[in-house]
Design a protein around this motif. Structure first.
Motif, PDB file in Angstrom:
ATOM      1  N   LEU A  20       0.830  -1.204   0.000  1.00 39.79           N
ATOM      2  CA  LEU A  20       0.000   0.000   0.000  1.00 39.79           C
ATOM      3  C   LEU A  20       0.864   1.254   0.000  1.00 39.79           C
ATOM      4  O   LEU A  20       0.544   2.244  -0.659  1.00 39.79           O
ATOM      5  CB  LEU A  20      -0.944  -0.013   1.209  1.00 39.79           C
ATOM      6  CG  LEU A  20      -2.136  -0.961   1.068  1.00 39.79           C
ATOM      7  CD1 LEU A  20      -2.809  -1.206   2.411  1.00 39.79           C
ATOM      8  CD2 LEU A  20      -3.144  -0.393   0.080  1.00 39.79           C
ATOM      9  N   LEU A  23       2.168   1.819  -3.336  1.00 42.68           N
ATOM     10  CA  LEU A  23       1.188   2.390  -4.271  1.00 42.68           C
ATOM     11  C   LEU A  23       1.200   3.916  -4.236  1.00 42.68           C
ATOM     12  O   LEU A  23       0.996   4.565  -5.246  1.00 42.68           O
ATOM     13  CB  LEU A  23      -0.225   1.897  -3.933  1.00 42.68           C
ATOM     14  CG  LEU A  23      -0.577   0.463  -4.319  1.00 42.68           C
ATOM     15  CD1 LEU A  23      -2.031   0.168  -3.986  1.00 42.68           C
ATOM     16  CD2 LEU A  23      -0.339   0.231  -5.803  1.00 42.68           C
ATOM     17  N   VAL A  24       1.422   4.478  -3.055  1.00 41.97           N
ATOM     18  CA  VAL A  24       1.289   5.934  -2.914  1.00 41.97           C
ATOM     19  C   VAL A  24       2.635   6.655  -3.015  1.00 41.97           C
ATOM     20  O   VAL A  24       2.741   7.721  -3.610  1.00 41.97           O
ATOM     21  CB  VAL A  24       0.596   6.274  -1.571  1.00 41.97           C
ATOM     22  CG1 VAL A  24       0.544   7.763  -1.363  1.00 41.97           C
ATOM     23  CG2 VAL A  24      -0.799   5.677  -1.546  1.00 41.97           C
ATOM     24  N   LEU A 247      -5.305  15.953  -4.296  1.00 43.85           N
ATOM     25  CA  LEU A 247      -5.420  15.504  -2.914  1.00 43.85           C
ATOM     26  C   LEU A 247      -6.422  16.352  -2.138  1.00 43.85           C
ATOM     27  O   LEU A 247      -7.173  15.834  -1.303  1.00 43.85           O
ATOM     28  CB  LEU A 247      -4.045  15.531  -2.226  1.00 43.85           C
ATOM     29  CG  LEU A 247      -3.076  14.463  -2.761  1.00 43.85           C
ATOM     30  CD1 LEU A 247      -1.734  14.547  -2.059  1.00 43.85           C
ATOM     31  CD2 LEU A 247      -3.651  13.059  -2.625  1.00 43.85           C
ATOM     32  N   PHE A 250      -9.658  15.086  -3.079  1.00 46.04           N
ATOM     33  CA  PHE A 250      -9.868  13.797  -2.413  1.00 46.04           C
ATOM     34  C   PHE A 250     -10.368  13.998  -0.987  1.00 46.04           C
ATOM     35  O   PHE A 250     -11.308  13.331  -0.540  1.00 46.04           O
ATOM     36  CB  PHE A 250      -8.575  12.986  -2.418  1.00 46.04           C
ATOM     37  CG  PHE A 250      -8.669  11.697  -1.646  1.00 46.04           C
ATOM     38  CD1 PHE A 250      -9.410  10.636  -2.149  1.00 46.04           C
ATOM     39  CD2 PHE A 250      -8.033  11.537  -0.429  1.00 46.04           C
ATOM     40  CE1 PHE A 250      -9.519   9.449  -1.447  1.00 46.04           C
ATOM     41  CE2 PHE A 250      -8.135  10.360   0.282  1.00 46.04           C
ATOM     42  CZ  PHE A 250      -8.877   9.305  -0.226  1.00 46.04           C
TER      43      PHE A 250
ATOM     44  N   LEU B  99      -5.234   4.654   1.997  1.00 46.94           N
ATOM     45  CA  LEU B  99      -4.069   4.588   1.098  1.00 46.94           C
ATOM     46  C   LEU B  99      -4.488   4.088  -0.284  1.00 46.94           C
ATOM     47  O   LEU B  99      -4.070   4.626  -1.309  1.00 46.94           O
ATOM     48  CB  LEU B  99      -3.001   3.653   1.678  1.00 46.94           C
ATOM     49  CG  LEU B  99      -2.168   4.217   2.825  1.00 46.94           C
ATOM     50  CD1 LEU B  99      -1.248   3.147   3.378  1.00 46.94           C
ATOM     51  CD2 LEU B  99      -1.344   5.403   2.345  1.00 46.94           C
ATOM     52  N   LEU B 101      -7.420   4.304  -1.729  1.00 46.02           N
ATOM     53  CA  LEU B 101      -8.210   5.301  -2.457  1.00 46.02           C
ATOM     54  C   LEU B 101      -7.335   6.465  -2.924  1.00 46.02           C
ATOM     55  O   LEU B 101      -7.531   6.992  -4.010  1.00 46.02           O
ATOM     56  CB  LEU B 101      -9.358   5.811  -1.582  1.00 46.02           C
ATOM     57  CG  LEU B 101     -10.472   4.787  -1.348  1.00 46.02           C
ATOM     58  CD1 LEU B 101     -11.560   5.366  -0.462  1.00 46.02           C
ATOM     59  CD2 LEU B 101     -11.079   4.345  -2.675  1.00 46.02           C
ATOM     60  N   ILE B 102      -6.349   6.856  -2.088  1.00 44.07           N
ATOM     61  CA  ILE B 102      -5.451   7.929  -2.535  1.00 44.07           C
ATOM     62  C   ILE B 102      -4.748   7.509  -3.816  1.00 44.07           C
ATOM     63  O   ILE B 102      -4.700   8.253  -4.795  1.00 44.07           O
ATOM     64  CB  ILE B 102      -4.418   8.282  -1.444  1.00 44.07           C
ATOM     65  CG1 ILE B 102      -5.110   8.986  -0.271  1.00 44.07           C
ATOM     66  CG2 ILE B 102      -3.328   9.193  -2.000  1.00 44.07           C
ATOM     67  CD1 ILE B 102      -4.200   9.262   0.895  1.00 44.07           C
ATOM     68  N   SER B 103      -4.255   6.280  -3.848  1.00 45.33           N
ATOM     69  CA  SER B 103      -3.541   5.846  -5.057  1.00 45.33           C
ATOM     70  C   SER B 103      -4.489   5.812  -6.252  1.00 45.33           C
ATOM     71  O   SER B 103      -4.097   6.057  -7.382  1.00 45.33           O
ATOM     72  CB  SER B 103      -2.890   4.483  -4.841  1.00 45.33           C
ATOM     73  OG  SER B 103      -3.822   3.457  -5.030  1.00 45.33           O
TER      74      SER B 103
END
Lengths: 271, 280
Positions: A20, A23-24, A247, A250, B99, B101-103
């Motif tokens: 995870l 991913l970011v 962001l 988001f 995390l 959803l951010i990606s």
């Protein structure tokens, strides 16, 4: 999952957290690179510098791209939200037998962007819409409306139908019922659909590559050129700006989702 | 009568979007379909070229291979994430979901650009390895299939996680408990009970990732650096540079028909809205 399973589960959990973060994290590399003092893409080991932010914010080209992306994003989000919300309420009223119609309206979501880009291009050349605001706003509206349709449909699913009937029975017109009864109940869904639609346009690159030339040059379009030429850290600074807006959107979306969930759970409690 | 007016008013509300999608999308798509049989001349020549031209066959083969590998890696890694999320406590699950959803939200262009900065010839990874004295010349991480794969898997993992998460959360925990009470080991319970129960999710996730990969443009075009040609980039060259609409339209029809057929197949395992709505 206790006792003997816990070792495998624990190892898997570590891997999952690693994935995870994987991913970011890469996207965040743009932040240190945009602060470099060198004139190539590098980490700022020899000191921080804001020169590339100064550069893009004083460049007429980059500034016009920001502005264009904002105008196109806001316009197509407004259009997509209006059309998508109306369609969601319409489908909700039809209820039975609307499955095929709904699937058809979601078509822009499942067609690969490259094919959508071809179709728009072919349509826009004879209409003179290539390289115009109107063309890009229309195309982005078509692509974003299904996102609004899905989001609003989800919040309508938690809405008690009898409230609409009650409103009609008490003498309210369709329009009044829509504005006073339905819309307040689905507002968080509509707004999060709008945020979604804005970002879909703000980030969009494939269709934009086909439809823009000189006059209309959005932020992703200018970044695409920068990446292809593969030189200047100002693209990293632009990426950070693009990312910050995403962001921020988001965060707004998360808040709205939470509100939508509370709203629908309070309704189902009553029902 | 009231039901009738409700239905009519429903149609009236749908009409504006329906009109837009018909005129601006379905119509032009049909035009592409039409072009594939009429440009440069009427007939099936664009389709028979598939059998005749080696370059087109290689293009399709490269595309299919990269899509298959992307699907494999994304679903395996996605399974790992979905499994951990299903078995995590509520607080940890919320953080993991955040995390994920951010990606989801980070633009594909920014992510691809990030990979260029990291994996490029003068990128952070090569520079780091060289200054650590581990290598003497930069390693080729991009402008090849490896780079395309890294970028694509990275983008597709969240799309694999959502359907898997939906399938896993639908499993009744008592089935696992029953399996263990009857004396099965944790490993047996996983392989014999858990994995088969999540099969619809695995199939849906694989189909979804494969569908999205088929027409993927940005990441292969940038990380492939012209060395790895996939269908989407080929189409853009045909349309914007060589102006061969017939070939491009034929390839578009091929991709679109595959995508729609696979979506229909996928809907037999999981509703699309459920596959993408696993987040709720």
């Amino acid at each position: 999952m206790t006792g003997a399973t816990s070792l495998a589960v624990r190892v898997n959990r570590r891997i999952a957290w690693g994935l995870l973060i994987f991913l970011v994290a890469p996207a965040l590399v743009a932040v240190p690179v945009s602060l470099t003092a060198q004139n190539y893409l590098s980490l700022p080991w020899d000191g921080l510098s804001l020169q590339y932010y100064r550069k893009i914010f004083s460049s007429p080209e980059w500034m016009s791209s920001f502005l264009q992306s904002a105008v196109i994003g806001l316009s197509s989000a407004a259009l997509a939200t209006t059309l998508g919300t109306l369609a969601a309420v319409g489908l909700w009223r039809m209820s039975a037998g609307a499955g095929l119609l709904r699937a058809f309206l979601l078509l822009p979501l499942v067609v690969p962007p490259i094919i959508a880009a071809m179709a728009f291009y072919r349509l826009f050349v004879p209409l003179g819409l290539i390289d115009t605001y109107a063309g890009l706003i229309l195309a982005h509206t078509v692509l974003a409306a299904p996102l609004v349709l899905i989001t609003v449909s989800a919040s309508l699913a938690g809405f008690d139908r009898r409230l609409e009937q009650a409103s009609r029975n008490l003498g309210a017109s369709h329009a009044q019922t829509f504005r006073r009864v339905i819309l307040p109940a689905i507002r968080p869904g509509v707004l999060s659909g709008a945020v979604f639609a804005f970002i879909a346009s703000w980030d969009e690159i494939v269709v934009t590559l086909f439809l823009s030339k000189f006059a209309v040059y959005t932020l992703p379009r200018r970044m695409w050129n920068g990446i292809r030429e593969n030189t200047d850290p100002s693209v990293a600074a632009a990426a950070v700006v693009l990312l910050s807006v995403t962001l921020l959107a988001f965060l707004v979306w998360v808040v709205l989702q939470r509100r939508a969930r509370n709203l629908s759970s309070s309704q189902s409690d009553n029902g | 009568m009231a039901a009738l007016t409700l239905r009519t008013s429903g149609w009236l509300l749908v009409l504006p979007l329906l009109g837009l999608v018909v005129v601006m999308f379905a119509g032009p798509l049909f035009n592409i379909f039409w072009l594939s049989f009429t440009d440069p001349g009427p007939g099936l020549s664009n389709y028979t070229a598939l059998a005749e031209r080696e370059s087109l066959r290689r293009l399709l083969w490269v595309t299919l291979r990269i899509c298959a590998l992307t699907t494999l890696f994304s679903v395996v890694l996605g399974y790992c994430i979905a499994y951990a999320m299903t078995h995590a406590g509520e607080g940890a699950r919320q953080k993991m979901l955040l995390l994920l959803l951010i990606s989801f939200w980070i633009s594909v262009l920014v992510r691809t650009f990030a990979w260029i900065m990291i994996l490029g010839r003068n990128g952070l990874l090569n520079n780091g390895l060289m200054s650590a004295g581990l290598i003497s010349a930069p390693l080729p991480f991009v402008r090849n299939e490896l780079g395309v794969l890294i970028g694509m898997v990275h983008y597709m993992i969240p799309y694999a996680v959502l359907p898997l998460l939906g399938a896993m959360r639908a499993i009744d925990g008592r089935v696992m408990a029953a399996s263990r009470n009857l004396g099965a080991s944790p490993a047996q319970t996983f392989w014999r009970i858990w994995l088969p129960l999540t099969k619809p999710g695995v199939i849906a996730a694989s189909l979804l990732v494969f569908i999205l990969s088929l027409g993927f443009y940005v990441t292969p075009a940038i990380l492939g650096g012209g060395k790895v040609l996939m269908v989407a980039e080929y189409i853009s060259v045909q349309v914007l540079i060589t102006l061969k609409w017939g070939t491009a339209a034929m390839l578009a029809v091929l991709i679109l028909v595959s995508v729609l057929a696979l979506l229909a197949l996928m809907s037999r395992f999981m509703k699309l809205s459920a596959a993408l709505g696993g987040r709720a």
